[in-house]
Write an enzyme that holds these catalytic residues in place. Sequence first.
Site, PDB file in Angstrom:
ATOM      1  N   ARG A 104     -16.796 -43.059  40.226  1.00 43.64           N
ATOM      2  CA  ARG A 104     -16.059 -41.930  39.673  1.00 43.64           C
ATOM      3  C   ARG A 104     -15.484 -42.289  38.300  1.00 43.64           C
ATOM      4  O   ARG A 104     -15.074 -43.441  38.074  1.00 43.64           O
ATOM      5  CB  ARG A 104     -14.917 -41.600  40.639  1.00 43.64           C
ATOM      6  CG  ARG A 104     -14.074 -40.386  40.299  1.00 43.64           C
ATOM      7  CD  ARG A 104     -14.839 -39.118  40.418  1.00 43.64           C
ATOM      8  NE  ARG A 104     -13.958 -37.948  40.519  1.00 43.64           N
ATOM      9  CZ  ARG A 104     -14.390 -36.691  40.369  1.00 43.64           C
ATOM     10  NH1 ARG A 104     -15.666 -36.448  40.120  1.00 43.64           N
ATOM     11  NH2 ARG A 104     -13.553 -35.689  40.492  1.00 43.64           N
ATOM     12  N   THR A 386     -23.259 -29.761  39.741  1.00 41.60           N
ATOM     13  CA  THR A 386     -23.298 -31.131  40.238  1.00 41.60           C
ATOM     14  C   THR A 386     -24.673 -31.273  40.842  1.00 41.60           C
ATOM     15  O   THR A 386     -25.406 -30.305  40.918  1.00 41.60           O
ATOM     16  CB  THR A 386     -22.180 -31.317  41.296  1.00 41.60           C
ATOM     17  OG1 THR A 386     -20.927 -31.204  40.646  1.00 41.60           O
ATOM     18  CG2 THR A 386     -22.222 -32.654  42.005  1.00 41.60           C
ATOM     19  N   ASP A 428     -10.520 -32.346  36.883  1.00 40.30           N
ATOM     20  CA  ASP A 428     -10.332 -32.485  38.330  1.00 40.30           C
ATOM     21  C   ASP A 428      -8.979 -33.086  38.702  1.00 40.30           C
ATOM     22  O   ASP A 428      -8.622 -33.163  39.874  1.00 40.30           O
ATOM     23  CB  ASP A 428     -11.454 -33.332  38.950  1.00 40.30           C
ATOM     24  CG  ASP A 428     -12.715 -32.511  39.211  1.00 40.30           C
ATOM     25  OD1 ASP A 428     -12.705 -31.297  38.926  1.00 40.30           O
ATOM     26  OD2 ASP A 428     -13.704 -33.075  39.699  1.00 40.30           O
ATOM     27  N   SER A 457     -11.982 -35.990  43.832  1.00 37.82           N
ATOM     28  CA  SER A 457     -13.245 -35.247  43.890  1.00 37.82           C
ATOM     29  C   SER A 457     -13.397 -34.572  45.245  1.00 37.82           C
ATOM     30  O   SER A 457     -12.694 -34.910  46.200  1.00 37.82           O
ATOM     31  CB  SER A 457     -14.403 -36.228  43.693  1.00 37.82           C
ATOM     32  OG  SER A 457     -15.646 -35.598  43.903  1.00 37.82           O
ATOM     33  N   SER A 458     -14.340 -33.630  45.312  1.00 36.87           N
ATOM     34  CA  SER A 458     -14.712 -33.040  46.603  1.00 36.87           C
ATOM     35  C   SER A 458     -16.114 -33.467  47.038  1.00 36.87           C
ATOM     36  O   SER A 458     -16.591 -33.034  48.090  1.00 36.87           O
ATOM     37  CB  SER A 458     -14.672 -31.509  46.514  1.00 36.87           C
ATOM     38  OG  SER A 458     -13.374 -31.082  46.201  1.00 36.87           O
ATOM     39  N   GLY A 478     -20.962 -27.989  44.290  1.00 38.88           N
ATOM     40  CA  GLY A 478     -20.215 -26.749  44.548  1.00 38.88           C
ATOM     41  C   GLY A 478     -18.709 -26.853  44.425  1.00 38.88           C
ATOM     42  O   GLY A 478     -17.985 -26.052  45.013  1.00 38.88           O
ATOM     43  N   GLY A 479     -18.207 -27.850  43.668  1.00 41.53           N
ATOM     44  CA  GLY A 479     -16.753 -27.936  43.486  1.00 41.53           C
ATOM     45  C   GLY A 479     -16.046 -28.046  44.835  1.00 41.53           C
ATOM     46  O   GLY A 479     -16.515 -28.753  45.734  1.00 41.53           O
TER      47      GLY A 479
END
Length: 577
Positions: A104, A386, A428, A457-458, A478-479
Amino acid sequence: MSMHLRARCAFAVVMTIAPLSIGAQATADSTGMVVSRNGLVISSSSIASDVGASILRKGGNAVDAAVATAFALAVTYPGAGNIGGGGFMVIRLKNGTATTIDYRERAPLASTRTMYLDSTGHINRSLTATGYLAPGVPGTVRGLALAHRRFGKLPWRDVVLPAAQLASRGFALDSGLARSLAREVAQAMKSYPASVAAYGKRDGSAWQAGDTLVLADLGRTLNAIATRGADVFYTGWIADSIAADMHRNGGLITKKDLAAYRARERAPIRGRYNGYDIVTMPPPSSGGVAMVEMLNILSHFDLEKQGRWSPETLHLMIEAMRRAYVDRARYLGDPDFVKMPLTRLTSSSYAATLASQIDRTHATSSIELGKDIVTPSSVATESDETTQFSIVDKDGNAVSNTFTLEGGYGSHVVVRGAGFLLNNEMGDFNKKPGDTNAQGDIGTPANLIDPGKRMLSSMTPTIVARNGRLFMVTGSPGGRTIINTVMEVVLNATGFGMNAREAVDAPRLHHQWLPDVATFERDAVADSTVSRLRAMGHTVEQRGRQGDAHTIIFDAKTKTAYGANDRRSSDSKAARP
Ligand code: DON
């Protein structure tokens, strides 16, 4: 997600499944799946999947193929594939051991908690949308190098060079990518000359399907990474190029930031549902914790008896989502900076308490549930670009990887002389301390900006096993919807016996605590079901497609991989290596 972003997302997700040695017909069979006993690579780009498959054919393992596929996506899927962004990789070896690689992005050392607030205290969203203040310190190259160093079999050079060659020699644009690039060059990239130089057509006209895109600087950069290793990106001439570009344009990333970047191997989050073992991503992704919390809650109910699409089951799913997402907002952030009650959040005893608090016939108020953290309101947005790829090799080693630039094409800034796009991942972070509101903004401490911190993050790359043997590889873009998408795909397969195609095709539901709205994909459920949910007190809306979950289910008995692309966003194509 907004209509605009949905349209952008839809552009070039050319789903490809590259099976090995299945003969001439490398296409989905009558079940809509591609079947292979020799390994399978599924990504959002046919060319990148071919690269991954060719690495498997050369004797590389799933991690070699993952590294090669990721670098190739940085060339052929520029909206999300990247070397200027970051992501997460979950690896499960054939012997059952599993680990994760966290690559990340990190906040630059000069960043501050209030750097995105204007003089009136409002979030200036244009600063996190595009431009030089939007990027975090990229992690992809260090992450892929770490995965390869730990688990790769083929030489690094061999897995990186195919991408370098693709960039230098060029590749043919399909209609989706041609349209998308033409739009980006004419709009968001046009303020950045290096971006237009890299991605614009030389004669200034709009890209057409069939045109060849040559990315000369990116080719040189990838070639340097292939021949000199990841250090050239973090301490060599590529780092110099990034730092110089930032300095020239008011950005924050310095050579010190780049030299200090480390990818991390982290212990996975583990869960269990209906006898299946789940291995998924720990913080700084919220995905694994939230998904396991939801599945733990749902395991207290007999969903199979109630039926997958009954209002009762959907009600329980919404209630589980609401509870996991409030905990996400309350607790989760970068483990190197914040202490989190991860054992408690993923425990069955905690889930039992939460399950017992669910009213079987009435919706819980999200505001009430999170009243300890909710504050007055402002406006929220969400972006959606993403990419996920899933890989199994012939031995049953598996990789699930999700990586991103955050928004489509990230910050839209291409590093001058180095030819790659930088992310806009800083968005984010929680941008306004203390402001957690009904619109979905979160301002809790765990995910506030601090120098060197990773933003929450998701992304939820996930691998599922049963009786110690590989069962499933999945994940999605997809966030904030990602966690629910992946949870639903896992639930469909493990709780309802769906095959990969059915699990991926099944309509999706999303609830993220706040805003307190349940969204279903268009025509997902009967009107009578919607009416029943509304009568229980849920606000129900329709949405466009949710996610892009490229999924493999593996039959360990016959060592056969069944791959299903997500048809929401793609024309299914299969390529034989
Ligand atoms: O890390 C995250 O959760 C987001 N930056 C991911 C963005 C995303 O999924 C956009 N995708 N379609």
